[in-house]
Design an enzyme around this catalytic site. Structure first.
Site, mmCIF file in Angstrom:
data_model
loop_
_atom_site.group_PDB
_atom_site.id
_atom_site.type_symbol
_atom_site.label_atom_id
_atom_site.label_comp_id
_atom_site.label_asym_id
_atom_site.label_seq_id
_atom_site.Cartn_x
_atom_site.Cartn_y
_atom_site.Cartn_z
ATOM 1 N N HIS A 25 3.307 -2.158 -14.125
ATOM 2 C CA HIS A 25 3.203 -3.216 -13.126
ATOM 3 C C HIS A 25 2.167 -2.816 -12.083
ATOM 4 O O HIS A 25 2.288 -1.781 -11.430
ATOM 5 C CB HIS A 25 4.558 -3.448 -12.453
ATOM 6 C CG HIS A 25 5.550 -4.132 -13.344
ATOM 7 N ND1 HIS A 25 5.403 -5.433 -13.758
ATOM 8 C CD2 HIS A 25 6.694 -3.685 -13.915
ATOM 9 C CE1 HIS A 25 6.423 -5.769 -14.525
ATOM 10 N NE2 HIS A 25 7.210 -4.723 -14.654
ATOM 11 N N CYS A 70 -1.122 -6.225 -14.238
ATOM 12 C CA CYS A 70 -1.553 -7.334 -13.388
ATOM 13 C C CYS A 70 -2.650 -6.843 -12.434
ATOM 14 O O CYS A 70 -2.610 -5.696 -11.983
ATOM 15 C CB CYS A 70 -0.374 -7.886 -12.592
ATOM 16 S SG CYS A 70 0.897 -8.684 -13.603
#
Length: 326
Positions: free
Chosen positions: A152, A194
């Site tokens: 992440h 991301c």
């Protein structure tokens, strides 16, 4: 007479030592290609990040990369979770499709050992005393190093365990340090997170290329859910990269990093893949995904013939050394 014999045995011993040293060189002359694979996520819901790392690991092993040249860092390996209905298997497609090599996986850092500090220590060669040889990046000034990060991410950071972050400035400093101290010749940075492209914006040195699954202010997206696993299996970018790396013929024929990225971008992607075409155009995939071993040179007894050639002509080593002593 005694002195002559001593000289003979001394020379014979020196010759034996030379042979031993060359044999040892042949055994220890290793690949100039290294890989560091980092999965920064924990928990079952992040199963896909395990699959991202494992599909690349599987590809490298299939292409001939030995475990001794791969540093695998898993913050949480979902394949060992009791909730998986086939323990030890990594699923990347629905309908029971899993990687074949999971039984041979060697994880070098696991669980809480995987954090921003340990990644920095591996990249800069500062792992400390007591570390196993498999936990040390033994690259040199002629090495090509592949660095893959998944988990992440956000604007210029990658999270570890939802507790700490590896910052883009830290990654940039690590790659610059590797170049300055002779730990690599080139570095290939691949990120599946991301806002992935923000992680290599602070790399200011030469000799590197990179690709990212998404741009600033953009998420990366998962692919292939499975009801038996209960979550998504893999991310889009990693899935398409894995599919391209299955093409052994393309890699052998000189496919470039640019070719692989073009293939990924031609697939149905929910995010925009980012890369610097000027850096990646001439980067051959085999330089980073296939091990390169230079054969050790045999002992040369003169300027024209090797030891093996002399043996084929029936010249024994003792006869050669006797001539040298005469």
């Amino acid at each position: 007479m005694l002195l002559s014999r001593c000289r003979w045995f001394t020379c014979l011993a020196l010759f034996a030592c030379c042979c031993c040293q060359v044999s040892l060189c042949a055994l220890t002359n290793t690949s100039s290609t290294w890989a560091v694979i980092v999965n920064a996520s924990r928990f079952w819901l992040n199963y896909r990040h395990t699959a991202n790392a494992m599909t690349l690991y599987h590809s490298l092993k299939r292409l001939g990369m030995p475990d001794s040249r791969i540093i695998l860092m898993h913050a949480d390996c979902a394949t060992c979770d009791p909730r998986t209905y086939r323990p030890g298997k990594t699923f990347y497609r629905p309908n029971d499709v899993y990687l074949d090599s999971d039984t041979d996986v060697e994880i070098d850092y696991r669980d809480m050992e995987v954090n921003a500090e340990s990644v920095m220590r591996v990249l800069t060669g500062n792992v400390g005393y007591g570390a196993a040889s498999s936990q040390v990046l033994g690259s040199d000034s002629e090495s090509n190093v592949l660095l893959f990060l998944t988990g992440h991410g956000g604007d210029s950071f990658l999270k570890f365990h939802d507790q700490s972050e590896l910052m883009a400035a830290d990654l940039g400093a690590a790659v610059e340090y590797m170049t300055m101290v002779g730990m690599c010749k080139r570095v290939l940075v691949v990120l599946d997170t991301c806002q992935a492209s923000t992680m290599y914006e602070d790399i200011r040195t030469h000799g590197w290329a990179g690709a990212a699954s998404s741009k600033r202010d953009q998420s990366s997206y998962a692919l292939n859910s499975d009801s038996r696993v209960g979550t998504f299996l893999i991310d889009e970018f990693s899935h398409h990269m894995f599919e391209f790396l299955k093409r052994n013929k393309a890699i052998e024929d000189g496919a470039t990093f640019d070719d692989m990225i073009s293939y990924i971008m031609s697939r149905k992607m929910s995010s925009e893949v980012q890369f610097d075409q000027s850096r990646s155009r001439n980067v051959a995939l085999k330089d980073f995904f296939v091990p390169h071993v230079q054969a050790a040179q045999p002992v040369s007894l003169n300027n024209h013939q090797s030891w093996q050639q002399q043996q084929q002509k029936g010249i024994a080593s003792s006869d050669v050394w006797r001539r040298k002593l005469v």
